[in-house]
Motif scaffolding. Sequence first.
Motif, PDB file in Angstrom:
ATOM      1  N   PRO A  86       0.819  -1.216   0.000  1.00 53.95           N
ATOM      2  CA  PRO A  86       0.000   0.000   0.000  1.00 53.95           C
ATOM      3  C   PRO A  86       0.854   1.269   0.000  1.00 53.95           C
ATOM      4  O   PRO A  86       1.900   1.330   0.635  1.00 53.95           O
ATOM      5  CB  PRO A  86      -0.813  -0.113   1.281  1.00 53.95           C
ATOM      6  CG  PRO A  86      -0.084  -1.080   2.139  1.00 53.95           C
ATOM      7  CD  PRO A  86       0.686  -1.980   1.227  1.00 53.95           C
ATOM      8  N   ARG A  87       0.410   2.263  -0.743  1.00 50.68           N
ATOM      9  CA  ARG A  87       1.105   3.549  -0.821  1.00 50.68           C
ATOM     10  C   ARG A  87       0.160   4.690  -0.467  1.00 50.68           C
ATOM     11  O   ARG A  87       0.557   5.817  -0.292  1.00 50.68           O
ATOM     12  CB  ARG A  87       1.681   3.715  -2.235  1.00 50.68           C
ATOM     13  CG  ARG A  87       2.281   5.063  -2.592  1.00 50.68           C
ATOM     14  CD  ARG A  87       3.532   5.337  -1.768  1.00 50.68           C
ATOM     15  NE  ARG A  87       4.213   6.531  -2.190  1.00 50.68           N
ATOM     16  CZ  ARG A  87       3.835   7.774  -1.918  1.00 50.68           C
ATOM     17  NH1 ARG A  87       2.742   8.005  -1.242  1.00 50.68           N
ATOM     18  NH2 ARG A  87       4.535   8.800  -2.342  1.00 50.68           N
ATOM     19  N   GLY A  88      -1.142   4.393  -0.370  1.00 49.13           N
ATOM     20  CA  GLY A  88      -2.127   5.409  -0.017  1.00 49.13           C
ATOM     21  C   GLY A  88      -3.265   5.444  -1.020  1.00 49.13           C
ATOM     22  O   GLY A  88      -3.461   4.527  -1.806  1.00 49.13           O
ATOM     23  N   PRO A 141      -1.094  14.355   3.276  1.00 42.74           N
ATOM     24  CA  PRO A 141      -0.328  15.373   2.560  1.00 42.74           C
ATOM     25  C   PRO A 141       1.132  14.980   2.303  1.00 42.74           C
ATOM     26  O   PRO A 141       1.746  15.472   1.373  1.00 42.74           O
ATOM     27  CB  PRO A 141      -0.408  16.605   3.450  1.00 42.74           C
ATOM     28  CG  PRO A 141      -0.855  16.122   4.775  1.00 42.74           C
ATOM     29  CD  PRO A 141      -1.562  14.817   4.568  1.00 42.74           C
ATOM     30  N   THR A 142       1.679  14.098   3.110  1.00 43.99           N
ATOM     31  CA  THR A 142       3.056  13.648   2.901  1.00 43.99           C
ATOM     32  C   THR A 142       3.112  12.137   3.056  1.00 43.99           C
ATOM     33  O   THR A 142       2.242  11.531   3.670  1.00 43.99           O
ATOM     34  CB  THR A 142       4.033  14.269   3.922  1.00 43.99           C
ATOM     35  OG1 THR A 142       3.624  13.888   5.240  1.00 43.99           O
ATOM     36  CG2 THR A 142       4.058  15.781   3.820  1.00 43.99           C
ATOM     37  N   TYR A 143       4.113  11.551   2.471  1.00 43.05           N
ATOM     38  CA  TYR A 143       4.340  10.121   2.633  1.00 43.05           C
ATOM     39  C   TYR A 143       5.818   9.928   2.868  1.00 43.05           C
ATOM     40  O   TYR A 143       6.636  10.406   2.093  1.00 43.05           O
ATOM     41  CB  TYR A 143       3.911   9.331   1.390  1.00 43.05           C
ATOM     42  CG  TYR A 143       4.118   7.839   1.560  1.00 43.05           C
ATOM     43  CD1 TYR A 143       3.139   7.060   2.138  1.00 43.05           C
ATOM     44  CD2 TYR A 143       5.308   7.237   1.184  1.00 43.05           C
ATOM     45  CE1 TYR A 143       3.328   5.699   2.321  1.00 43.05           C
ATOM     46  CE2 TYR A 143       5.506   5.870   1.372  1.00 43.05           C
ATOM     47  CZ  TYR A 143       4.505   5.119   1.938  1.00 43.05           C
ATOM     48  OH  TYR A 143       4.701   3.775   2.124  1.00 43.05           O
ATOM     49  N   ARG A 145       8.360   0.929  -8.653  1.00 45.46           N
ATOM     50  CA  ARG A 145       7.120   0.843  -9.415  1.00 45.46           C
ATOM     51  C   ARG A 145       5.962   1.401  -8.599  1.00 45.46           C
ATOM     52  O   ARG A 145       5.921   1.236  -7.384  1.00 45.46           O
ATOM     53  CB  ARG A 145       6.799  -0.612  -9.778  1.00 45.46           C
ATOM     54  CG  ARG A 145       7.863  -1.278 -10.616  1.00 45.46           C
ATOM     55  CD  ARG A 145       7.551  -2.735 -10.907  1.00 45.46           C
ATOM     56  NE  ARG A 145       7.580  -3.512  -9.665  1.00 45.46           N
ATOM     57  CZ  ARG A 145       6.871  -4.623  -9.455  1.00 45.46           C
ATOM     58  NH1 ARG A 145       6.083  -5.093 -10.385  1.00 45.46           N
ATOM     59  NH2 ARG A 145       6.959  -5.271  -8.312  1.00 45.46           N
ATOM     60  N   VAL A 146       5.048   2.067  -9.289  1.00 46.35           N
ATOM     61  CA  VAL A 146       3.803   2.530  -8.679  1.00 46.35           C
ATOM     62  C   VAL A 146       2.652   2.097  -9.586  1.00 46.35           C
ATOM     63  O   VAL A 146       2.823   1.953 -10.798  1.00 46.35           O
ATOM     64  CB  VAL A 146       3.771   4.063  -8.463  1.00 46.35           C
ATOM     65  CG1 VAL A 146       4.750   4.477  -7.390  1.00 46.35           C
ATOM     66  CG2 VAL A 146       4.028   4.810  -9.753  1.00 46.35           C
ATOM     67  N   ARG A 147       1.510   1.860  -8.976  1.00 53.25           N
ATOM     68  CA  ARG A 147       0.327   1.518  -9.759  1.00 53.25           C
ATOM     69  C   ARG A 147      -0.908   2.043  -9.041  1.00 53.25           C
ATOM     70  O   ARG A 147      -0.909   2.223  -7.821  1.00 53.25           O
ATOM     71  CB  ARG A 147       0.222   0.019 -10.009  1.00 53.25           C
ATOM     72  CG  ARG A 147      -0.078  -0.832  -8.793  1.00 53.25           C
ATOM     73  CD  ARG A 147      -0.141  -2.301  -9.179  1.00 53.25           C
ATOM     74  NE  ARG A 147      -0.533  -3.131  -8.038  1.00 53.25           N
ATOM     75  CZ  ARG A 147      -0.748  -4.435  -8.119  1.00 53.25           C
ATOM     76  NH1 ARG A 147      -0.596  -5.060  -9.275  1.00 53.25           N
ATOM     77  NH2 ARG A 147      -1.106  -5.126  -7.056  1.00 53.25           N
ATOM     78  N   LEU A 148      -1.955   2.296  -9.818  1.00 51.49           N
ATOM     79  CA  LEU A 148      -3.212   2.735  -9.227  1.00 51.49           C
ATOM     80  C   LEU A 148      -4.377   2.200 -10.024  1.00 51.49           C
ATOM     81  O   LEU A 148      -4.247   1.836 -11.181  1.00 51.49           O
ATOM     82  CB  LEU A 148      -3.274   4.266  -9.098  1.00 51.49           C
ATOM     83  CG  LEU A 148      -3.250   5.152 -10.322  1.00 51.49           C
ATOM     84  CD1 LEU A 148      -4.619   5.288 -10.949  1.00 51.49           C
ATOM     85  CD2 LEU A 148      -2.760   6.527  -9.925  1.00 51.49           C
ATOM     86  N   ARG A 149      -5.510   2.124  -9.340  1.00 53.84           N
ATOM     87  CA  ARG A 149      -6.773   1.762  -9.987  1.00 53.84           C
ATOM     88  C   ARG A 149      -7.905   2.396  -9.193  1.00 53.84           C
ATOM     89  O   ARG A 149      -7.733   2.785  -8.045  1.00 53.84           O
ATOM     90  CB  ARG A 149      -6.957   0.261 -10.095  1.00 53.84           C
ATOM     91  CG  ARG A 149      -7.352  -0.412  -8.815  1.00 53.84           C
ATOM     92  CD  ARG A 149      -7.784  -1.843  -9.075  1.00 53.84           C
ATOM     93  NE  ARG A 149      -7.872  -2.523  -7.801  1.00 53.84           N
ATOM     94  CZ  ARG A 149      -7.829  -3.822  -7.667  1.00 53.84           C
ATOM     95  NH1 ARG A 149      -7.683  -4.586  -8.708  1.00 53.84           N
ATOM     96  NH2 ARG A 149      -7.927  -4.357  -6.484  1.00 53.84           N
ATOM     97  N   SER A 150      -9.033   2.475  -9.826  1.00 56.00           N
ATOM     98  CA  SER A 150     -10.180   3.068  -9.148  1.00 56.00           C
ATOM     99  C   SER A 150     -10.706   2.099  -8.090  1.00 56.00           C
ATOM    100  O   SER A 150     -10.204   0.990  -7.942  1.00 56.00           O
ATOM    101  CB  SER A 150     -11.275   3.410 -10.152  1.00 56.00           C
ATOM    102  OG  SER A 150     -11.888   2.236 -10.610  1.00 56.00           O
ATOM    103  N   SER A 151     -11.741   2.524  -7.406  1.00 52.26           N
ATOM    104  CA  SER A 151     -12.293   1.692  -6.336  1.00 52.26           C
ATOM    105  C   SER A 151     -12.961   0.428  -6.865  1.00 52.26           C
ATOM    106  O   SER A 151     -13.265  -0.476  -6.106  1.00 52.26           O
ATOM    107  CB  SER A 151     -13.284   2.509  -5.504  1.00 52.26           C
ATOM    108  OG  SER A 151     -14.291   3.028  -6.341  1.00 52.26           O
ATOM    109  N   SER A 152     -13.173   0.353  -8.176  1.00 59.80           N
ATOM    110  CA  SER A 152     -13.790  -0.827  -8.766  1.00 59.80           C
ATOM    111  C   SER A 152     -12.775  -1.962  -8.881  1.00 59.80           C
ATOM    112  O   SER A 152     -11.727  -1.809  -9.488  1.00 59.80           O
ATOM    113  CB  SER A 152     -14.332  -0.492 -10.162  1.00 59.80           C
ATOM    114  OG  SER A 152     -14.765  -1.668 -10.802  1.00 59.80           O
ATOM    115  N   GLU A 153     -13.086  -3.091  -8.302  1.00 58.42           N
ATOM    116  CA  GLU A 153     -12.188  -4.252  -8.338  1.00 58.42           C
ATOM    117  C   GLU A 153     -12.062  -4.849  -9.740  1.00 58.42           C
ATOM    118  O   GLU A 153     -11.110  -5.545 -10.045  1.00 58.42           O
ATOM    119  CB  GLU A 153     -12.669  -5.329  -7.358  1.00 58.42           C
ATOM    120  CG  GLU A 153     -12.571  -4.921  -5.905  1.00 58.42           C
ATOM    121  CD  GLU A 153     -11.137  -4.812  -5.419  1.00 58.42           C
ATOM    122  OE1 GLU A 153     -10.284  -5.616  -5.820  1.00 58.42           O
ATOM    123  OE2 GLU A 153     -10.880  -3.893  -4.616  1.00 58.42           O
TER     124      GLU A 153
END
Length: 123
Positions: A60-62, A82-84, A105-113
């Motif tokens: 997890p990154r936030g 505001p900070t990590y 590496r970073v990745r993101l997705r919406s709240s939809s699984e």
Amino acid sequence: TGQAGGAQDRAATATMRAGRAIAALAAAAAVLAAPGTASATSRADELELQHAFGAGAWGPRGKLTLSVDMEQKKISLKFDSPTYEFGAEELAAFKEQVGNDGFYRVRLRSSSEEEGWMVASIP
């Protein structure tokens, strides 16, 4: 001290690139999240953000809140914090990757699984 200074410079550059990668992913998400109909004028989505060091496991990154207002032609992003700051283990892994010309590496997705992940890698 020359090697230590070089390592610090590489770490600072890698940190800056990581921030840019997160911003680029968020911008891509904003384009994808834009409402498809004229009747929908605004929308807000919460995006899950994860990161990994080298080929390591994702962690997890936030979260990011992405708001799109089509009337005002405005897109805004807000991190849940505001900070990590990296924890001790994350910082050690990050420094190891920088020292060995590894990647973050970073990745993101919406709240939809059901939706896939958008991924960026910083060499």
